[in-house]
Design an enzyme around this catalytic site. Structure first.
Site, short mmCIF file in Angstrom:
data_model
loop_
_atom_site.label_atom_id
_atom_site.label_comp_id
_atom_site.label_asym_id
_atom_site.label_seq_id
_atom_site.Cartn_x
_atom_site.Cartn_y
_atom_site.Cartn_z
N THR B 1 31.17 61.30 8.89
CA THR B 1 32.36 60.48 9.17
C THR B 1 33.10 61.02 10.39
OG1 THR B 1 32.63 60.05 6.83
CG2 THR B 1 34.55 59.69 8.19
N VAL B 30 30.18 52.37 -1.37
CA VAL B 30 31.12 52.44 -0.25
C VAL B 30 32.09 53.59 -0.51
CG1 VAL B 30 32.98 51.23 0.98
CG2 VAL B 30 30.94 49.98 0.24
N GLY B 31 32.38 54.39 0.48
CA GLY B 31 33.31 55.53 0.33
C GLY B 31 34.69 55.14 0.83
N ASP B 32 35.51 56.13 1.18
CA ASP B 32 36.91 55.86 1.55
C ASP B 32 37.09 55.37 2.98
OD1 ASP B 32 36.04 58.60 2.18
OD2 ASP B 32 38.01 58.76 3.09
N THR B 52 38.26 62.48 5.76
CA THR B 52 36.82 62.70 5.61
C THR B 52 36.59 63.62 4.43
OG1 THR B 52 34.83 63.70 6.56
CG2 THR B 52 36.95 64.57 7.34
N GLY B 55 34.34 60.73 -0.77
CA GLY B 55 35.02 59.43 -0.74
C GLY B 55 35.63 58.96 -2.04
#
Lengths: 186, 134
Positions: B1, B30-32, B52, B55
């Site tokens: 990220t 899907v992460g943050d 980062t 997530g």
């Protein structure tokens, strides 16, 4: 006259970056790319450009480097492909744009900016986001554009660990929980 | 990220984040990074944040927006808010990672609770700062 305030900060990811794995030559490459990105954004701010332009320019330099997990250096999914995400937010209007799970957009942050500026939505995902990118004329690439040797090897190591643990625990989720933290980072 | 936060001469803040996700991820996880309020947030009334790390924790603890809210409603400094969330709340929860953050006075804070974070910053009239480890 009041001192003009402007500033920029960037990151290239956090994690178990181990000093023992970081040779001086490798560390220098990382630092040079970070320096290029932060100075590019700074120069735009110094010229009076917007913080949005500076953020996009700095991130695109990192997206184009194979060193960082974004754009060109993206990690692999379990199936050996790449799915990228990005988002941007404007502090003045609280407007925002985000995309998730895109596979053929060369610069995901550029697409997030398009969503923010040229759509009534905040977040688009998958094929819809790709369709929007095509309609807006963004640069599209084959998913293999994001392939890199180092990330492919990381995927092989992760899958080996997962398989071992999955045999032992009989459950993928539990096996994934046992992966070292650096496999869980964006 | 990767991420960036910036304050321009007009006093406007922007935050941005871009990621390749998580190695060996499945099922469209899907992460943050693309979640506004979790991995990315900007509000001229407080600050701009790009995050980062792991997530799932950054989503559940809406980390980026939480830092800005603490500044806005508790009246604490950027550094106090960012460190509280990254080095107290997230550590307590078991979430590893870090943030970069900037406020409308140009203060910058880059706390992380992991072994390292690739980061750099530059303020008006000053030399750039680049670091990886603590």
């Amino acid at each position: 006259m009041a001192k003009e305030e402007f500033a920029i900060a960037i990151h290239g990811g956090a994690g178990t970056i181990l000093k023992k794995n970081m040779t001086p030559a490798k560390q220098k490459k990382y630092e040079q790319t970070l320096l290029k990105a932060v100075n590019t954004g700074y120069a735009l701010l110094e010229q009076g450009k917007t913080s949005q332009e500076a953020v996009i320019a700095a991130i695109q330099i990192l997206e184009e480097s194979p060193l960082f997990n974004a754009g060109k250096g993206a990690v692999y999914t379990f199936d050996g492909h790449h799915e990228l995400d990005a988002s941007i937010m404007d502090g003045r209007t609280l407007n925002a744009g985000a995309v998730s799970g895109v596979k053929t957009v060369k610069s995901p942050i550029a697409l997030a900016e398009k969503v923010m500026e040229e759509s009534v939505h905040v977040m688009l995902s998958g094929e819809g986001a790709e369709q929007f990118a095509k309609e807006k004329g963004l640069a599209l690439v084959d998913n293999s554009y994001f392939n890199t040797e180092a990330r492919y090897k990381a995927l092989q190591r992760a899958k080996k660990k997962l398989a071992e643990k999955e045999r032992e625990l009989k459950d993928f989720q539990a096996a994934h929980e046992t992966l070292p933290n650096n496999y869980k980072y964006g | 990220t990767v991420g960036a936060v910036a304050l321009d001469k007009s006093g406007n803040l922007t935050a941005g984040t871009s990621t390749g996700g998580m190695t060996a991820k499945r099922w469209g996880r899907v992460g943050d990074a693309p979640i506004i309020g979790a991995g990315t947030y900007a509000n001229n009334a407080s600050c701009a944040v790009s995050a980062t790390g792991h997530g799932e924790y950054f989503i559940r603890y809406h980390v980026a927006a939480d830092i800005c809210a603490r500044m806005q409603y508790q009246g604490i400094s950027l550094n106090a808010a960012a460190n509280k969330v990254v080095n107290d709340v997230l550590v307590e929860a078991g979430g590893n990672g870090g943030v970069i953050a900037i406020d409308s006075q140009g203060n910058i804070s880059m706390p992380f609770n992991s072994a390292g974070m690739y980061r750099a910053s530059r303020s008006a009239g000053q030399a750039p700062y680049v670091a990886i480890f603590k």
